[in-house]
Design a protein around this motif. Structure first.
Motif, mmCIF file in Angstrom:
data_model
loop_
_atom_site.group_PDB
_atom_site.id
_atom_site.type_symbol
_atom_site.label_atom_id
_atom_site.label_comp_id
_atom_site.label_asym_id
_atom_site.label_seq_id
_atom_site.Cartn_x
_atom_site.Cartn_y
_atom_site.Cartn_z
ATOM 1 N N LEU A 37 39.949 42.929 35.429
ATOM 2 C CA LEU A 37 40.734 42.694 36.646
ATOM 3 C C LEU A 37 42.230 42.710 36.363
ATOM 4 O O LEU A 37 43.021 43.215 37.170
ATOM 5 C CB LEU A 37 40.325 41.368 37.295
ATOM 6 C CG LEU A 37 38.929 41.348 37.906
ATOM 7 C CD1 LEU A 37 38.561 39.935 38.340
ATOM 8 C CD2 LEU A 37 38.823 42.318 39.072
ATOM 9 N N GLN A 38 42.640 42.182 35.214
ATOM 10 C CA GLN A 38 44.055 42.190 34.854
ATOM 11 C C GLN A 38 44.567 43.598 34.585
ATOM 12 O O GLN A 38 45.757 43.858 34.741
ATOM 13 C CB GLN A 38 44.304 41.293 33.642
ATOM 14 C CG GLN A 38 44.208 39.826 33.966
ATOM 15 C CD GLN A 38 44.372 38.944 32.736
ATOM 16 O OE1 GLN A 38 44.098 39.351 31.602
ATOM 17 N NE2 GLN A 38 44.797 37.714 32.963
ATOM 18 N N SER A 39 43.676 44.517 34.209
ATOM 19 C CA SER A 39 44.105 45.888 33.881
ATOM 20 C C SER A 39 44.163 46.793 35.110
ATOM 21 O O SER A 39 44.653 47.913 35.012
ATOM 22 C CB SER A 39 43.152 46.496 32.840
ATOM 23 O OG SER A 39 41.902 46.819 33.436
ATOM 24 N N LEU A 57 33.478 29.739 42.135
ATOM 25 C CA LEU A 57 33.203 29.943 40.719
ATOM 26 C C LEU A 57 32.833 28.581 40.158
ATOM 27 O O LEU A 57 33.614 27.625 40.262
ATOM 28 C CB LEU A 57 34.424 30.508 39.987
ATOM 29 C CG LEU A 57 34.261 30.701 38.473
ATOM 30 C CD1 LEU A 57 33.132 31.693 38.170
ATOM 31 C CD2 LEU A 57 35.562 31.154 37.843
ATOM 32 N N LYS A 102 30.167 33.332 28.986
ATOM 33 C CA LYS A 102 31.606 33.204 28.782
ATOM 34 C C LYS A 102 32.212 34.548 28.381
ATOM 35 O O LYS A 102 33.285 34.926 28.865
ATOM 36 C CB LYS A 102 31.892 32.154 27.706
ATOM 37 C CG LYS A 102 33.353 31.906 27.458
ATOM 38 C CD LYS A 102 33.541 30.796 26.431
ATOM 39 C CE LYS A 102 35.004 30.520 26.178
ATOM 40 N NZ LYS A 102 35.184 29.415 25.223
ATOM 41 N N LEU A 124 32.541 36.735 31.426
ATOM 42 C CA LEU A 124 33.632 36.272 32.287
ATOM 43 C C LEU A 124 34.980 36.689 31.710
ATOM 44 O O LEU A 124 35.868 37.134 32.441
ATOM 45 C CB LEU A 124 33.566 34.755 32.461
ATOM 46 C CG LEU A 124 34.582 34.162 33.434
ATOM 47 C CD1 LEU A 124 34.365 34.687 34.854
ATOM 48 C CD2 LEU A 124 34.493 32.643 33.421
ATOM 49 N N ILE A 125 35.140 36.596 30.395
ATOM 50 C CA ILE A 125 36.377 37.032 29.748
ATOM 51 C C ILE A 125 36.576 38.535 29.943
ATOM 52 O O ILE A 125 37.675 38.996 30.263
ATOM 53 C CB ILE A 125 36.375 36.651 28.253
ATOM 54 C CG1 ILE A 125 36.495 35.131 28.107
ATOM 55 C CG2 ILE A 125 37.498 37.362 27.491
ATOM 56 C CD1 ILE A 125 36.230 34.610 26.704
ATOM 57 N N LEU A 171 35.394 40.376 32.383
ATOM 58 C CA LEU A 171 35.723 40.594 33.796
ATOM 59 C C LEU A 171 37.189 40.260 34.056
ATOM 60 O O LEU A 171 37.897 41.009 34.731
ATOM 61 C CB LEU A 171 34.816 39.751 34.691
ATOM 62 C CG LEU A 171 35.101 39.825 36.191
ATOM 63 C CD1 LEU A 171 34.979 41.256 36.714
ATOM 64 C CD2 LEU A 171 34.173 38.879 36.945
ATOM 65 N N ARG A 172 37.657 39.139 33.517
ATOM 66 C CA ARG A 172 39.071 38.769 33.672
ATOM 67 C C ARG A 172 39.978 39.860 33.113
ATOM 68 O O ARG A 172 40.943 40.276 33.764
ATOM 69 C CB ARG A 172 39.356 37.456 32.953
ATOM 70 C CG ARG A 172 40.839 37.038 33.069
ATOM 71 C CD ARG A 172 41.207 35.944 32.109
ATOM 72 N NE ARG A 172 41.033 36.414 30.739
ATOM 73 C CZ ARG A 172 41.025 35.630 29.681
ATOM 74 N NH1 ARG A 172 41.133 34.326 29.820
ATOM 75 N NH2 ARG A 172 40.879 36.129 28.471
ATOM 76 N N ASN A 173 39.655 40.367 31.923
ATOM 77 C CA ASN A 173 40.469 41.418 31.310
ATOM 78 C C ASN A 173 40.448 42.691 32.139
ATOM 79 O O ASN A 173 41.478 43.347 32.299
ATOM 80 C CB ASN A 173 40.005 41.677 29.885
ATOM 81 C CG ASN A 173 40.268 40.493 28.969
ATOM 82 O OD1 ASN A 173 41.083 39.624 29.268
ATOM 83 N ND2 ASN A 173 39.554 40.437 27.852
#
Length: 84
Positions: free
Chosen positions: A74-76, A29, A64, A67-68, A70-72
């Motif tokens: 993946l966390q779910s 990344l 950005k 990416l945020i 995607l992070r959210n």
């Protein structure tokens, strides 16, 4: 800056390597610029050629905001309970 055929890139900042399967290959990344455009977050594989230079492989570039998101996402997801 690196040039390959019809495009150029510059890794502005390496944010981390998350897979190093072989000695001449990694998945990273990065924050990167493509063809002098504004920097983007970039998730892709890289191959170190016989010339010693890293060459980009298939990957995805994102803002950005992407990416945020995607992070959210993946966390779910309960990835531990999934079979793949």
């Amino acid at each position: 800056m690196n040039d390959t055929r019809d495009f150029s890139w510059e890794v502005v900042k390496n944010l981390g390597n998350f897979s190093e399967g072989r000695e001449n290959y990694s998945k990273e990344l990065n924050i990167i610029t493509w063809n002098g455009r504004p920097p983007v977050f970039d998730l892709r594989g890289w191959r170190i050629g016989k010339d010693g230079i890293k060459h980009p492989l298939k990957g995805i570039s994102m803002s950005k905001e992407d990416l945020i998101a995607l992070r959210n996402l993946l966390q779910s997801i309960d990835i531990e309970s999934m079979e793949v």
